[in-house]
Design an enzyme around this catalytic site. Structure first.
Site, PDB file in Angstrom:
ATOM      1  CB  SER A   1      69.269  19.216 -34.651  1.00 23.29           C
ATOM      2  OG  SER A   1      69.612  19.196 -33.308  1.00 23.29           O
TER       3      SER A   1
ATOM      4  NE  ARG B   1      73.089  17.508 -37.794  1.00 20.48           N
ATOM      5  CZ  ARG B   1      73.172  17.942 -36.519  1.00 20.48           C
ATOM      6  NH1 ARG B   1      72.496  19.011 -36.118  1.00 20.48           N
ATOM      7  NH2 ARG B   1      73.930  17.309 -35.652  1.00 20.48           N
TER       8      ARG B   1
ATOM      9  CD  GLN C   1      76.672  19.630 -30.021  1.00 26.79           C
ATOM     10  OE1 GLN C   1      77.634  19.637 -29.257  1.00 26.79           O
ATOM     11  NE2 GLN C   1      75.622  20.394 -29.831  1.00 26.79           N
TER      12      GLN C   1
ATOM     13  CG  ASP D   1      68.984  18.690 -26.469  1.00 30.64           C
ATOM     14  OD1 ASP D   1      70.003  18.619 -25.772  1.00 30.64           O
ATOM     15  OD2 ASP D   1      69.016  18.860 -27.706  1.00 30.64           O
TER      16      ASP D   1
HETATM   17  C1  S3P Z   1      72.797  18.442 -31.134  1.00 28.16           C
HETATM   18  C2  S3P Z   1      73.277  17.372 -30.467  1.00 28.16           C
HETATM   19  C3  S3P Z   1      73.159  17.179 -29.019  1.00 28.16           C
HETATM   20  C4  S3P Z   1      72.133  18.107 -28.407  1.00 28.16           C
HETATM   21  C5  S3P Z   1      72.240  19.496 -28.932  1.00 28.16           C
HETATM   22  C6  S3P Z   1      72.069  19.520 -30.439  1.00 28.16           C
HETATM   23  C7  S3P Z   1      72.984  18.524 -32.585  1.00 28.16           C
HETATM   24  O1  S3P Z   1      74.410  17.414 -28.422  1.00 28.16           O
HETATM   25  O2  S3P Z   1      72.263  18.127 -26.997  1.00 28.16           O
HETATM   26  O3  S3P Z   1      71.257  20.331 -28.350  1.00 28.16           O
HETATM   27  O4  S3P Z   1      72.283  19.294 -33.256  1.00 28.16           O
HETATM   28  O5  S3P Z   1      73.858  17.816 -33.098  1.00 28.16           O
HETATM   29  P1  S3P Z   1      75.540  16.252 -28.332  1.00 28.16           P
HETATM   30  O6  S3P Z   1      75.850  15.846 -29.682  1.00 28.16           O
HETATM   31  O7  S3P Z   1      76.698  16.893 -27.643  1.00 28.16           O
HETATM   32  O8  S3P Z   1      74.897  15.181 -27.493  1.00 28.16           O
END
Ligand code: S3P
Length: 449
Positions: free
Chosen positions: A24, A28, A180, A329
């Site tokens: 993640s 970014r 996200q 996750d």
């Molecule tokens: C993530 C947000 C999560 C997560 C994904 C990575 C991110 O999803 O499940 O593996 O890096 O912003 P959601 O925002 O849909 O919950």
């Protein structure tokens, strides 16, 4: 497509190992670095395929991304208003984060882009970003979703925003806690005329807020509300120098493997312990696992720690409510923990799992039953009855979902014979060295040619 064969564990898992850099935060750092005025340094980068998809997309729009070493990149940003139209569609591969964050960024651009992805990604719902972006004036078209009425999926065709027009203000209350969605809305907000206010039911991972704030973006957060007000802001993001922490989501597979395996003790170093991500550590502790977390300061504006897990008898747990987005996750690997705990573990409020890389509630129920673990599938989770003796050796299909493949590998350590896990190439999206790491701890895994 590669299969792996996991053999029953013959000795305890022991040792200290690194984990890949946080996926993640990696997305970014690449994306925001590409928008900065100047050169950003990204250290500790582990080249999972999902992150590479983000890097390729930003390079296709003019960011200069250079390898400094195996684990270090430099990113020369284009500035917020310097992206150029890519020559073809941007391929997000398997990465939902790449696609959804890019949707927010591209909605504000004066050129047209098309976002494509692999078969799995093309089944995932995109209205959660398309809807609020359209509400602030974005032009986005998706393909009608094959099974969800009123939803769309990739390919997404975005923009161009007509010359002289801008995205407008937006006050959005998201029905799901989703980093996200939050990040897509905030990225579009950097270009909007007017304030962006985003509220979610409980706080999802906050890496975007931390990094954008460090780069000088005009945002502030109060609990699960983020506000971005570009009035008076010069539209400049400062470059970053970031050493990406280890991914707690990757570490979770190793920590659970140790917790369920007699005599085992495993340490992972330099792991990010941002509280919006550490639900799994609370669950491990709650279910009785041996766990030691030694804080090791901060890296890139994120807390890091050395974490050791060891085996002790485990008891069933209840997993629901606000902890779910903080462990979203990790729920598949929590199912493996539950499979080896005494009693019935009930997981609720996790309906979001149905729209991840696979329907993780349905897929996990199939995997657990293949190993002989008794469970019920529920609309928003699972009830799992822990099993004492050896598990049944299984043949498992990962469904192209990296976290299912890795969870199956951990369960397979407890089977009475070898287990074949099909379609494991997907593991490289988040943990390219997973097999080698488990082997280093003492597991026996074959990768047949
Ligand atoms: C993530 C947000 C999560 C997560 C994904 C990575 C991110 O999803 O499940 O593996 O890096 O912003 P959601 O925002 O849909 O919950």
């Amino acid at each position: 497509m590669t299969d792996i064969v996991v053999h029953p564990l013959r000795r305890p898992l022991t040792g200290g190992v690194p984990v890949p850099s946080d996926k993640s935060i990696g997305h970014r750092a690449l994306l925001f670095g590409a928008l900065a005025n100047g050169v950003s340094r990204i250290r500790g980068f582990s080249r999972g395929e999902d992150n590479v998809s983000t890097a390729r997309a930003m390079a296709a729009m003019g960011a200069e991304i250079t390898d400094v070493s195996e684990t270090e990149l430099s990113v020369k940003g284009t500035g917020l208003f310097g992206l150029r139209e890519p020559e073809g569609p941007l391929d997000c591969g398997n990465s939902g984060t790449t696609m959804r964050l890019l949707a927010g960024l591209l909605a504000a651009q004066p050129f047209k882009t098309t976002l494509i992805g692999d078969e799995t990604l093309c089944r995932r719902p995109m209205m959660r970003v398309v809807g609020p972006l359209r509400a602030r004036g974005a032009i986005i078209e998706g393909k009608p979703h094959p099974s969800k009425a009123d939803n769309v999926t990739a390919p997404l065709v975005i923009g161009p925003l007509p010359e002289g027009t801008h995205l407008g203000e937006l006050e959005y209350e998201s029905p799901v806690a989703s980093a996200q969605v939050k990040s897509a809305i905030l990225l579009s907000g950097l270009y909007a005329h007017g304030v962006t206010r985003f509220r979610e039911p409980s706080l999802s991972r906050d890496h975007t807020e931390r990094m954008l704030l460090a780069m000088g973006a005009p945002l502030r957060t109060v609990g699960p509300v983020v506000e971005l007000d570009p009035a008076g802001w010069k539209g400049v993001l400062e470059p970053i120098d970031v050493d990406i922490p280890g991914d707690v989501s990757a570490a979770a597979f190793l920590l659970v493997a140790a917790a369920i395996s007699e005599g085992s003790r495993v340490t992972v170093r330099g792991v990010g312990t941002n509280p919006t991500r550490t639900g799994v550590l609370e669950i491990l502790r709650d279910m009785g696992a041996g766990l030691e977390i030694v804080a090791r300061g901060e890296q890139g504006g994120e807390p890091v720690a050395e974490i050791t897990a060891w085996h002790t008898p485990l008891r069933a747990g209840r997993v629901g409510g606000e902890i779910v987005p903080r462990a979203i996750d990790e729920i598949p690997i929590v199912c493996a923990l539950a499979a080896r705990a005494e009693g019935e573990t009930v997981i609720t409020d996790a309906e979001e799992l149905r729209v991840k890389e696979s329907d993780r509630i349905a897929t996990m129920a199939v995997v657990l039953r293949a190993f002989g673990v008794d469970c019920d599938e529920r609309p928003d989770g699972l009830a799992i009855r822990g099993q004492k003796g050896a598990l049944r050796p299984a043949e498992v299909d990962s469904k192209g979902d990296h976290r299912i493949a890795m969870t199956a590998a951990v369960l397979a350590l407890h089977a009475s014979g070898p287990t074949r896990i099909k379609d494991c190439d997907c593991i490289a999206t988040s943990f390219p060295r997973f097999v080698g790491t488990l082997r280093a701890l003492g597991a026996e895994i074959d990768v047949p040619a």
